[in-house]
Design a protein around this motif. Structure first.
Motif, PDB file in Angstrom:
ATOM      1  N   GLY A  67       0.586  46.895  -9.609  1.00 21.42           N
ATOM      2  CA  GLY A  67       0.959  45.551 -10.021  1.00 21.42           C
ATOM      3  C   GLY A  67       1.135  45.395 -11.518  1.00 21.42           C
ATOM      4  N   SER A  68       0.811  46.411 -12.282  1.00 20.60           N
ATOM      5  CA  SER A  68       0.963  46.270 -13.727  1.00 20.60           C
ATOM      6  C   SER A  68       1.040  47.652 -14.361  1.00 20.60           C
TER       7      SER A  68
ATOM      8  N   CYS B 192       3.700  50.593 -11.572  1.00 21.66           N
ATOM      9  CA  CYS B 192       3.832  49.145 -11.465  1.00 21.66           C
ATOM     10  C   CYS B 192       3.818  48.712  -9.992  1.00 21.66           C
TER      11      CYS B 192
ATOM     12  N   ASP C  51       0.861  45.601   1.365  1.00 21.33           N
ATOM     13  CA  ASP C  51      -0.085  44.976   0.456  1.00 21.33           C
ATOM     14  C   ASP C  51      -1.540  45.333   0.777  1.00 21.33           C
TER      15      ASP C  51
ATOM     16  N   PRO D 130       2.634  48.927  -1.478  1.00 19.16           N
ATOM     17  CA  PRO D 130       3.543  47.804  -1.796  1.00 19.16           C
ATOM     18  C   PRO D 130       4.198  47.208  -0.552  1.00 19.16           C
TER      19      PRO D 130
END
Lengths: 431, 620
Positions: A38-39, A34, A57, A54
């Motif tokens: 992002g998912s 995640c 970015d 993270p």
């Protein structure tokens, strides 16, 4: 180090490659996936994702992400995979981001397999096969490891278990129900016949080379006095195939070991270098002792010295290895003459070595075992062999029980209850 | 008026009697409650006691000064050592017992015990306060209070008899079933399942043509069930053997639809090793004959027990098929055979003292736990009685393991595996059977029995004497001798210069203990049983040594304790089946978990890793 850490590793080969697979296993796998993408994709479905650092970015790569929730995964834990582009920089960047995630660390060698075993995803024999598979560097190693990981040993053991269970059932029926005429008396001769056959089968397997040989390679020791052309020959064999797998440091500084694959078969060439460079009688003596130790461990000895002067060994092959050299001395007819310099006879030597290897390595499709497994099988062999001379059913039963227990130790399963099941399935017992 | 006891035992069968007796021997106040005083000590089925595996249990209970062995000797009208041709570890002493004499012996022994009261009447319910049992209420309203209640109710819980198309409530034929108590136990949330068992028709011995049948005489030897019995006292009778034949099988096969087993009236599982005759004929259709032992039930009764034709077929079919067998052409059936379906508690709800894990003060012993057989029941009664008395007296619980007794094998099997059929002891269940012989039960178990106070004064004196003699013999046997010494004394050994202890020499088949006294005059054995025990010890010593490493591993795994509340569902890698079995068994150690059926070494590794992780988390 704790077993509950979440671990990650590059599960595919060393980059650069077209694709690199990074695997994350443990409780944190989902969070990590995640954080980086992002998912969390649907279970067991490949989805195209952007992998980002993270913290900054920064986009690291476009990759396929897979999510396998435990326990029905390869390791028995939650598992995530990123199939990214296999460039060194990409892989290094993602690895570095992964290692910064809390609760995540790089896996120790074999740790995924260990977890799979600890979580009951495979039995010991399968785990051993898998570990060999991961190590396999030559075709023959790969095939053998595939056999093990696919459970061919486990299946064979299961067959033996079944046979021993059936025999135990007969003997136990004799011991527990012989006063009830509904039980067919156990037939000593038949039991001995079955255990005799099993002893022979296992004895044959024990005579075969251990699978470690596949990993370590056929040990070919080059022997002969200084300047008999050992190094030249070694270099020629190595250069010719240009197939050095890795450079293992010699066990002592006086011995050079070079692994080489010839025709898909792993060899380990050993040059008894110590003999060459030492001077002085005392040291010479040590060198000779070392050489002899090497000869003792050799699967094949290539003897380049004076004919008949080599160590007394079944493994010895006489070579006349300096056909190009002015001091070349012929050996008897039938002895291979070659020249590493001109390349003359080198193909014959390679063919000869491959032919020898066929006898020394577990044959293709043939069951072979490692040292640990051989230990258990040797015990099984002893227990069932003891039955051959025993007529006390109590002791026969004990030997069968011990044999079954050793097979259990190999892979697992079976208990007294299994034996009783087998017993009750086959006999009409009772009054 | 309310009476107070330390321990109340409900049921006067083999389990109940042993439980009450051992608790009383240990010095606690015991009430033994039975429907009728007369019913105490009854043998409800087969008139035999002992056998393979079962004889071991009798000797083990006897090693705690239990009743069953001594009572069997007082009632034995036929002795037979089974497996006489095989190793001592699987030899099983077995007797036919006269029912009347047996019951009389039990009554006498119970009467001799101080602190044991017999209470007649029906138990209507347990007195429960929260998660503990405080006593019982009798059908007449009397309350009996105690710290522990042992349920040894046999097949009386919701028992249902079947005979052909008819069925009635009841435990044994002619007796009432404990219905209300059964309902309460179901209500208490204990896991309950149903099993069935059966019994053959009883035949009038005067209508049997004995002359036509092969005889089976009593053993000529002088062994007894209990080593403290001095000699056989009761007149011996012979048994006879008849067989079923094609005609018998035809009759039974044609009537299968009238058997409750096949019509679907009974669906509980019966024992695989003691199937009804209709079951045998159905399952093993290829056999055209089965052996039937005709066993006299006693000296002053004409009843004969035809062992091997347990049945629940209608009485007319029973009579028809019985009369097809040789010697039984004119046979009159006095009581037809029947099947019993009954409730039992899933023994996985019990701990190793047979206490219900989730209820303080409640113990279960015998057939109620899903076992079959007098001997199995007696052994459980003993264990539960000791467990309850230990709690009352604040003593540490009795600890036995699979390598020291059949009793422990049975308890371990019951509390870990549960039962899918009535549980019967077999020597095959004991993996360390070479050390668990019927002839060394005293040596194995009487020391711990004495420590716990289970031995009466007479037994204690006998045991002390015997132990002294044994120790003296073993001391002398430690001396080393050469093959020459033995050969010169006339013993048949090879003169090969071997020098070893006399104990090691005993391993040779031609070297017997009494012969060694020619070399060591101090060596004298007063008792042939002790001699046989020591000789067997020597004979199998090498095999026992081989087991030592295995036992060390086992004990190491027994040191790894598991959380009884472990959530097995949360451990990755365990199959649903394993999770279910582990949840029911709640193994206390890793060794116990390894014995739960279907648990693989890989699964054990997972359990171990899980346990370590949890401990690591706790420590962190």
């Amino acid at each position: 180090m704790s077993a509950e850490d979440t671990i990650f590793a590059l599960s595919s080969g060393q980059p650069p490659a077209a694709i690199a697979v990074l695997r994350v296993s443990g409780d944190r796998a989902r969070d990590v996936l995640c954080n980086l993408t992002g998912s969390v994709p649907d279970e067991r479905r490949a989805s195209l994702v952007q992998v980002r650092d993270p913290d900054s970015d920064d986009l690291l790569d476009m990759a396929l992400a897979l999510w396998f929730p435990g326990p029905h995964t390869a390791t028995g834990e939650d598992l995530a995979e990123l199939h990214c582009h296999g460039g060194r920089a990409v892989v290094r960047a993602i690895e570095s981001v992964l290692s910064k995630q809390t609760g995540l660390r790089k896996a120790e060698p074999g740790e995924f397999t260990r977890r799979a075993f600890a979580n009951g995803r495979m039995d010991l024999a399968e785990a051993e096969g898998l570990s060999d598979l991961l190590f396999a560097e030559t075709e023959i190693q790969r095939r053998s490891a595939m056999q093990m990981a696919g459970g061919s040993l486990s299946r064979q053991v299961e067959e033996w278990q079944k046979m021993l269970l059936a025999l135990s059932a007969q003997v136990e029926a004799e011991l527990d129900f012989s006063d009830e005429d509904d039980v067919v008396p156990a037939q000593l001769e038949k039991i001995r016949q079955s255990t005799g056959t099993l002893a022979t089968t296992i004895g044959d397997i024990l005579k075969r080379p251990r699978t470690e040989k596949l990993r370590e390679g056929i040990r070919v020791v080059l022997g002969g006095p200084p300047n008999s052309g050992k190094s030249t020959l070694l270099n020629a064999l190595v250069d010719r195939e240009a197939a050095i797998v890795s450079d293992i440091a010699g066990t002592t500084r006086d011995v050079i070991e070079v692994p080489v694959a010839l025709g898909g078969i792993p060899f380990l060439f050993v040059d008894t270098a110590g003999l060459r460079d030492e001077a002085g009688e005392e040291i010479e003596q040590i060198g000779i002792e070392r050489a002899h130790k090497q000869f003792d461990q050799a699967d094949v000895i290539l003897w380049l010295g004076e004919e008949g002067q080599g160590p007394d060994s079944m493994a010895l092959i006489e070579l006349a290895a300096r056909k190009d050299h002015p001091e070349h001395r012929k050996k008897s007819s039938g002895v291979l003459a070659l020249s590493p310099i001109t390349g003359e006879g080198m193909n014959d030597l390679v063919d000869l070595l491959i032919e020898k290897a066929a006898d020394l390595l577990p044959a293709d499709q043939q069951l072979s075992v490692n040292e640990r497994q051989a230990g258990h099988l040797a015990a099984v062999h002893d227990h069932v062999s003891d039955i051959g001379t025993e007529s006390d059913f109590l002791i026969i039963a004990e030997n069968l029980r011990l044999a079954r227990q050793e097979l259990d130790a190999l892979t697992g399963r079976a208990s007294t209850e299994h034996m009783l099941d087998s017993l009750f399935g086959n006999f009409c017992i009772g009054k | 008026m309310n009476q107070d006891f330390d321990v109340i035992v409900v049921g006067g069968g083999h389990a109940g009697c042993e439980a009450a007796a051992v608790a009383a021997r240990m010095g606690v106040r015991v009430a033994l409650v039975s429907f009728t005083r007369d019913g105490i000590g009854a043998m409800s089925c087969n008139p035999a006691i002992g056998g393979l595996g079962k004889g071991h249990l009798v000797r083990e209970v006897d090693a705690f000064d239990g009743l069953i062995g001594r009572a069997a000797d007082e009632a034995a009208i036929h002795y037979r050592m089974l497996n006489l041709s095989k190793g001592a570890a699987v030899q099983g002493p077995r007797v036919q017992a006269d029912r009347t004499l047996y019951r009389r012996a039990i009554h006498r022994m119970l009467d001799e015990l101080d602190g044991l009261s017999i209470v007649e009447g029906e138990v209507s319910s347990l007195i429960l306060s929260g998660y503990r049992v405080d006593g019982i209420v009798m059908a007449d309203g009397t309350k009996l209070m105690a710290q522990a209640v042992i349920l040894a109710t046999g097949t009386f819980l919701n028992g249902k008899l079947f005979r052909g198309e008819e069925s009635v409530a009841g435990g044994r034929t002619g007796e009432a079933a404990s219905l209300s108590l059964g309902e309460q136990i179901r209500g208490a949330g204990l896991p309950i399942a149903r099993l069935k068992t059966g019994t053959p028709p009883r035949i009038d011995g005067r209508t049997v043509n004995w002359a036509e049948l092969p005889e089976q005489p009593s053993d000529g030897e002088d062994w007894t069930m209990s080593p403290v019995t001095k000699s056989r006292t009761v007149p011996q009778v012979f048994c006879a053997v008849s067989r079923t034949n094609k005609q018998t099988h035809d009759i039974i096969r044609e009537s299968l639809d009238r058997s409750p087993l096949f019509s679907g009236a009974i669906d509980a599982q019966g024992p695989r090793y003691c199937p009804s005759i209709e079951d045998k004929i159905h399952r093993f259709a290829d056999r055209d004959s089965h052996q039937v032992f005709l066993e006299p039930e006693g000296l002053d009764t004409h009843l004969v027990y035809p062992n091997g034709i347990s049945t629940s077929l209608p009485p007319d079919v029973q009579e028809a098929f019985v009369r097809t067998m040789s010697g039984l052409e004119q046979a009159e059936i006095v009581v037809p055979g029947y099947a019993v379906e009954y409730d039992h508690i899933d023994p996985r709800a019990l701990d190793r003292s047979l206490k219900v894990r989730d209820l303080e003060g409640l113990y279960c012993a015998g057939q109620i736990n899903g076992t079959t057989g007098y001997e199995e029941a007696a052994a459980q009664g003993l264990i539960a009685g000791i467990g309850a008395a230990c709690v009352v007296q604040g003593k540490a619980a009795l600890e036995l393991d699979r390598s020291t007794s059949y009793m422990a094998v049975m308890i371990d099997d019951l509390v870990l595996q549960g039962v899918t059929e009535p549980y019967r002891m077999l020597t095959a269940r004991a993996e360390y059977r070479l050390r668990l012989r019927a002839d060394n039960a005293t040596t194995r178990l009487s020391p711990v029995a004495r420590e716990l106070g289970c031995l009466g004064p007479e037994r204690t004196a006998w045991f002390v004497n015997r132990s002294r003699e044994r120790a003296e013999i073993l001391r002398i046997l430690e001396k080393d001798y050469g093959s020459e010494d033995l050969a010169s004394a006339g013993l048949e050994v090879r003169r090969d210069g071997t020098r070893q202890s006399l104990f090691a020499w005993l391993r040779f088949p031609d070297v017997a203990l009494d012969l060694l006294s020619q070399i060591e005059p101090d060596l004298s054995v007063s008792c042939s049983r002790l001699q046989a025990e020591i000789e067997e010890d020597a004979r199998y010593a090498p095999y026992l040594e081989r087991q030592e490493a295995e036992l060390r591993d086992l004990r190491a795994n027994e040191q790894i304790t598991l959380d009884p509340a472990m959530d097995y569902g949360a451990i990755a890698g365990l199959s649903n089946e394993m999770v279910e079995r582990l949840k029911a068994a709640r193994p206390d150690t890793l060794a116990a978990a390894s014995r739960v059926r279907g648990v693989t070494p890989a699964a054990l590794a997972a359990i171990l890793v899980h346990t370590r992780r949890k401990n690591a988390r706790k420590a962190a």
